[in-house]
Design a protein around this motif. Structure first.
Motif, mmCIF file in Angstrom:
data_model
loop_
_atom_site.group_PDB
_atom_site.id
_atom_site.type_symbol
_atom_site.label_atom_id
_atom_site.label_comp_id
_atom_site.label_asym_id
_atom_site.label_seq_id
_atom_site.Cartn_x
_atom_site.Cartn_y
_atom_site.Cartn_z
ATOM 1 N N ASP A 45 25.263 66.332 51.724
ATOM 2 C CA ASP A 45 24.263 66.456 52.786
ATOM 3 C C ASP A 45 23.338 67.631 52.442
ATOM 4 O O ASP A 45 23.784 68.780 52.401
ATOM 5 N N PRO A 46 22.060 67.365 52.171
ATOM 6 C CA PRO A 46 21.154 68.427 51.731
ATOM 7 C C PRO A 46 21.034 69.589 52.715
ATOM 8 O O PRO A 46 20.966 70.744 52.303
ATOM 9 N N GLN A 47 21.010 69.313 54.020
ATOM 10 C CA GLN A 47 20.863 70.392 55.001
ATOM 11 C C GLN A 47 22.066 71.332 54.963
ATOM 12 O O GLN A 47 21.918 72.555 54.995
ATOM 13 N N LEU A 48 23.250 70.785 54.871
ATOM 14 C CA LEU A 48 24.460 71.588 54.825
ATOM 15 C C LEU A 48 24.538 72.402 53.535
ATOM 16 O O LEU A 48 24.911 73.578 53.546
ATOM 17 N N VAL A 49 24.150 71.794 52.438
ATOM 18 C CA VAL A 49 24.165 72.496 51.147
ATOM 19 C C VAL A 49 23.192 73.673 51.168
ATOM 20 O O VAL A 49 23.535 74.786 50.750
ATOM 21 N N MET A 50 21.979 73.452 51.679
ATOM 22 C CA MET A 50 20.998 74.539 51.718
ATOM 23 C C MET A 50 21.439 75.649 52.661
ATOM 24 O O MET A 50 21.245 76.831 52.368
#
Length: 73
Positions: A45-50
């Motif tokens: 999940d890009p949001q969680l990674v960022m």
């Protein structure tokens, strides 16, 4: 806990990565760290990674810490 949102990233021509949150810079990654980030952001999940890479996420213990007797003033 709500999912993080509002993060974006831009891959620069010099292979660095700039992560922003709400339009404001939250971090810049270069070299091997930028490569690792890009590999991770594509797989999860890009949001969680960022949020995790910038350290800009809630850990869930803020209310507990605020109510601790040592922190009441």
């Amino acid at each position: 806990m709500p999912q993080p949102q509002g993060f974006t990233y831009v891959r620069r021509p010099d292979d660095s990565v700039t992560i922003t949150h709400g339009g404001r810079p939250a971090g810049t990654l270069r070299g091997v760290r930028a490569e690792r980030f890009l590999a991770e952001v594509e797989g999860e999940d890009p949001q969680l990674v960022m949020a995790r890479w910038t350290g800009d996420y809630k850990r869930g213990n803020e209310r507990t810490a605020r109510n601790h007797p040592r922190n009441r003033r």
